[in-house]
Write an enzyme that holds these catalytic residues in place. Structure first.
Site, mmCIF file in Angstrom:
data_model
loop_
_atom_site.group_PDB
_atom_site.id
_atom_site.type_symbol
_atom_site.label_atom_id
_atom_site.label_comp_id
_atom_site.label_asym_id
_atom_site.label_seq_id
_atom_site.Cartn_x
_atom_site.Cartn_y
_atom_site.Cartn_z
ATOM 1 N N LYS A 66 42.100 26.174 38.684
ATOM 2 C CA LYS A 66 42.512 27.196 39.653
ATOM 3 C C LYS A 66 41.671 28.469 39.487
ATOM 4 C CE LYS A 66 46.724 27.473 38.205
ATOM 5 N NZ LYS A 66 48.128 27.928 38.129
ATOM 6 N N ARG A 103 60.381 27.912 41.489
ATOM 7 C CA ARG A 103 59.263 28.328 42.346
ATOM 8 C C ARG A 103 59.013 27.281 43.425
ATOM 9 N NH1 ARG A 103 53.616 29.708 39.444
ATOM 10 N NH2 ARG A 103 53.593 27.428 39.219
ATOM 11 N N HIS A 151 56.676 22.162 35.807
ATOM 12 C CA HIS A 151 55.935 23.277 35.208
ATOM 13 C C HIS A 151 56.897 24.143 34.419
ATOM 14 C CE1 HIS A 151 52.584 25.930 34.634
ATOM 15 N NE2 HIS A 151 53.203 26.966 35.180
ATOM 16 N N ARG A 174 48.173 18.901 30.822
ATOM 17 C CA ARG A 174 47.604 19.625 31.962
ATOM 18 C C ARG A 174 47.281 21.063 31.554
ATOM 19 N NH1 ARG A 174 51.869 19.340 34.977
ATOM 20 N NH2 ARG A 174 52.304 21.584 34.938
ATOM 21 N N TYR A 191 33.404 60.549 40.211
ATOM 22 C CA TYR A 191 34.236 61.023 41.302
ATOM 23 C C TYR A 191 35.374 61.909 40.803
ATOM 24 C CZ TYR A 191 32.107 57.676 44.556
ATOM 25 O OH TYR A 191 31.236 56.984 45.360
ATOM 26 N N CYS A 246 33.418 53.532 39.357
ATOM 27 C CA CYS A 246 33.066 53.493 40.776
ATOM 28 C C CYS A 246 33.058 52.039 41.259
ATOM 29 C CB CYS A 246 31.691 54.113 40.993
ATOM 30 S SG CYS A 246 31.473 55.742 40.217
ATOM 31 N N ASP A 293 30.541 50.300 42.180
ATOM 32 C CA ASP A 293 29.378 49.554 41.704
ATOM 33 C C ASP A 293 28.832 50.049 40.365
ATOM 34 O OD1 ASP A 293 29.275 48.164 44.282
ATOM 35 O OD2 ASP A 293 28.581 50.105 45.040
#
Length: 855
Positions: A522, A619, A648, A704, A748, A794, A796
């Site tokens: 996942k 769930r 699960h 699993r 910033y 920031c 980037d």
């Protein structure tokens, strides 16, 4: 020898009284330093040689050619505004003073083998110099000329080109009297654009010939070179009827290649110890050069057997098992791999195995075309195929259009390739080929020297024994190459994923519980890259994989993953046809989806389903008392195959084990009831990572695990066994460093203000990459020391306070997760800063961060 007065004449200047007045050689890599040589400190886009002057001196350098003087030293220091320009001027003057007859060799492929063949022929007549290895650039060729001596009457120089105009510049510095062009092919179009531009580049070597110069060309592979305008004297070699020096009746064996040679009506039987058609072309070029230089034809032919095999150029290596390995790992291009595969097919063998790496220097479109062509050819020429890297998906798909039953394995690492390798026996022939960036020589080395400590996972590779000293047999075996990365990630911020660690983790978990393992992929394999992790996991013995969504399953199928893929999440009825079409296993817990799947299935395309049971997670899934009636209804629906049932755990990682124990008991009781009613599906699975490690009774028919496969602990309450190791590290580098006075606001909003004169470094990674802004990532590693982030992160970029670090420079490596020096920042530590869990940290590293795998 390299004399200081000659360097001064080339434009260098002494920084002080000289120590040594002459040097034995040049060196530009401190790791390859030869005592007595002069170290050239060069600044490149990735490193500054001045940082390695001390290491070079410690390794025995007698002198240094550099831009600025190092700290006090007793060796000779020569200064120059442009050290490489001084090196080139010195080399040009040295060649002029020595005055050998210069034979220049260039072409798209085959330069090195041709250069060596020419040198072997000419050496029988006069002392001959040749540029070594692949020293064929504006840096390498001047370095190589340090070994040109006065007695050399021939100089065979190799001219390479990494960009348009380089051969013209080389020819201006080192003009040839004879020019040999081996081929004009579409090998480096990403550098030159079109085949005509490639031909134009090679034509500049011919244009540098003097009026009485001679051009020697491959008459079978000119590709427009004649239209460029060449010297009036031209000699062609090849197989075609118009070639002046021609070969036919070619035959191959593991001892070499035999052919008939034709020249001006004369016919000679010739043999060469090299294998394959490229060897024939190299021999023809050598004979043509020898004839032009005045050697008798018989002498040229007699010299051919003295040509020594080139490491990594279809060199046969006999394995202790009796099999023979054809090592073609020097730097294979598509044409050379095609030639190698045809040679593989032409040689006698009981079984032919091809182990092929990617073409790392090609553009994506070029690589795709090459993968298709190589895949189809490999299907004709081999009995088993191992493909390393993502390109293998395209190549395998093409191979199966030719031969659907061909055994094909796609791997991403050397360890995985070794495990995929069939046990070899006498009569087997194994071709190993790939570009330099694929580092396929590491596979060859491991095959040759495999023993318990070298084999992956500590297990001997059956059929092989230790073979000492590989440095004279294989390419890139020097110590320096152990740490060299050929190529670079797409940007200076990247993840490194150790797929061999994942494979080792999976084998350990499977051995721990002794049942099949389904690896959970996942969230793009928990941020590690689902496709590559799937290949590593399945190669390590996993039986199946699990994903969250149809889209994740589709990606795996499209990338050639053929194993069972279970979609763990909710599948709405409208996705039923896609599930069936992709051959995915589907989680099922409602009648509507069951009916849609049945309608989408057919007599020859059944759909496999796993029933989801809610034993306490609240769930998804059926209540235990709903499962039996649901299974009975499914029996009435055609096209459905119930292969599994699972649940699960909500708190397998909690300190209190009661909840999980209760869930295990509920699930076990249900399975017993279903067995009694003859409704129990074949596979029951429940154990996630925490349960796999803590609850042996939860393992049932299959485990699993997810997070533990990646070497990360499920929770602080579930310590990870030492046998499991993390697979992911997060890297960047320093982009800029600036000094700021006390009181300077940073980033910033100016939320951080320097409290002293500070050095602030900027790194090109931000919250759009997964570097969390709030709560903020706290520290990174620079030069092995923890360094705080300052100011707001920031999108980037982020800023670091490096005031307390000595000698920090632009380009210095930065580690955000992983080890540097003696310190380590773990994903769990980062999670504690961010008030989250390690799952969130690694899956939150966004797709624009390239994933680089180990070799």
């Amino acid at each position: 020898m390299i004399f200081v007065p000659d360097l001064l004449a080339a434009g260098a200047r002494l920084a002080g009284p000289p120590g040594a007045t002459a040097f034995t050689d040049w060196c530009y890599d401190s790791r390859l330093m030869i005592p007595g040589a002069c170290f050239v400190a060069l600044r490149t886009s990735r490193a500054d040689g001045h940082d390695f002057i001390a290491a070079a001196i410690a390794a025995g350098a007698s002198g240094v050619l550099c831009r600025w003087a190092p700290a006090s030293t007793e060796v000779t220091v020569l200064l120059a505004d442009d050290p490489q320009a001084v090196l080139q001027r010195w080399a040009a003057a040295h060649l002029t003073a020595t005055a050998p007859q210069v034979i220049g060799v260039t072409g798209s492929v085959g330069k090195t083998t041709t250069r060596r063949a020419i040198a072997a022929v000419l050496t029988t007549a006069q002392p001959t110099f040749q540029s070594r290895r692949s020293f064929n650039s504006l840096l390498g060729l001047p370095v190589a000329l340090a070994r040109l001596h006065d007695e050399h009457r021939f100089a065979v120089l190799e001219y390479g080109s990494d960009h348009p105009g380089e051969i013209k510049a080389l020819a201006a510095l080192f003009p040839p009297q004879i020019a040999v062009v081996t081929s004009v092919g579409a090998v480096h179009l990403h550098r030159f654009g079109t085949l005509d531009q490639v031909a134009t580049e090679f034509a500049t070597l011919l244009a540098a010939l003097p009026p009485n110069g001679i051009a020697i060309m491959n008459g079978d592979d000119q590709n427009g070179l004649l239209e460029q305008g060449i010297a009036p004297q031209l000699l062609r070699y090849g197989l075609g009827p118009d070639c002046d020096v021609r070969a036919d009746a070619i035959s191959y064996s593991l001892e070499g290649t035999r052919f008939q040679l034709h020249w001006q009506g004369a016919i000679e039987s010739a043999s060469i110890s090299l294998i394959g058609l490229p060897a024939v072309y190299a021999a023809l070029a050598a004979i043509a050069t020898g004839l032009v230089c005045g050697l008798p034809l018989a002498s040229c032919v007699a010299a051919l057997p003295t040509i020594e095999p080139v490491a990594g150029r279809l060199r046969p290596l006999r394995l202790p098992s009796g099999a023979v390995l054809l090592d073609d790992t020097f730097n294979a291009s598509p044409p050379s791999v095609e030639a190698a595969l045809k040679t593989l097919a032409a040689l006698p063998a009981r079984r032919r195995i091809a182990v092929l790496g990617p073409f790392t220097e090609l553009r994506t479109d070029e690589a795709t075309v090459a993968a298709r062509e190589i895949g189809q050819l490999a299907a004709h020429c081999s009995d088993a195929l191992i493909l390393k890297g993502d390109w293998g998906v395209t190549a395998a798909r093409a191979a199966r259009t030719v031969r659907n039953d061909l055994p094909i394995t796609i791997v991403d690492t050397t360890d995985a390739a070794l495990r995929a390798m069939p046990v070899s026996r006498t009569g087997d022939l194994v071709l190993v080929s790939g570009s330099a960036g694929a580092r396929m020589e590491r596979f060859v080395a491991r095959v040759l020297m495999a023993h318990p400590s070298d084999a992956p996972g500590g297990t001997p590779i059956a059929g092989y024994q230790a073979t000492p000293r590989l440095d004279h047999l294989l390419v890139r075996q020097e110590t320096a190459w152990r740490s060299v990365r050929i190529g670079a990630p797409d940007r200076p911020t990247w993840l490194r994923v150790d797929l061999d660690a994942i494979a080792t983790n999976i084998r350990w978990l499977q051995q721990l519980r002794g049942v099949p393992l389904m690896v959970v992929l996942k969230g793009d394999g928990y941020g590690h890259g689902a496709v590559r992790v799937a290949r590593a996991a399945l190669g390590a013995g996993a039986s199946a994989v699990a994903v969250a969504t149809l889209g994740e399953g589709r990606t795996l199928r499209e990338q050639g993953i053929l194993a069972p893929i279970l979609v763990l999440g909710y599948t709405p009825p409208w996705q039923a046809e896609a599930i069936v079409g992709l051959g995915l296993d589907c989680t099922l817990f409602d009648d509507d989806t069951a009916q849609a799947l049945s309608a989408a299935a057919s007599s020859d395309r059944r759909v496999r389903v796993h029933i989801k049971v809610d034993t306490g997670m609240a769930r998804l899934g059926l209540a235990p008392d709903e499962v039996g009636p649901f299974l009975s209804r499914l029996r009435q629906l055609p096209g459905l195959e119930v292969v599994g049932i699972y649940t699960h755990f909500a708190s397998a990682d909690a300190e209190d084990l009661a909840q999980t124990t209760m869930q295990i008991e509920r699930f076990r009781r249900l399975l017993d009831e279903l067995a009694t009613a003859e409704l129990r599906p074949p596979l029951a699975h429940a154990a996630n990572s925490a349960a796999t490690l803590r609850f042996p009774t939860a393992c049932f028919d299959m485990i699993r695990p997810g997070i533990a496969c990646y070497g990360l602990a499920p929770a602080p309450t579930v310590p990870l066994p030492t046998a499991l190791r993390p697979a992911l590290s997060f890297h960047s580098e320093i982009a800029q460093i600036r000094d700021h006075p006390e009181g300077t606001p940073i980033s910033y909003g100016g939320s951080y203000i320097t409290r002293r004169s500070s050095r602030i470094a900027t790194i090109p990674v931000g919250y759009a990459d997964g570097l969390r802004r709030s709560p903020a990532w706290r520290e990174v590693l620079v030069r092995g020391q923890r360094t705080p982030l300052v100011g707001r992160i920031c999108m980037d970029y982020a800023m670091l306070d490096v005031t307390d670090l000595a000698e920090v420079r632009r380009g210095d490596p930065v580690v955000l997760i992983g080890q540097q020096g003696d310190d380590v920042i773990t994903a769990d530590e980062v999670a504690s800063w961010l008030n989250t869990i390690s799952y969130d940290v690694v899956t939150g590293i966004l797709p624009r961060v390239p994933r680089e795998v180990g070799e």
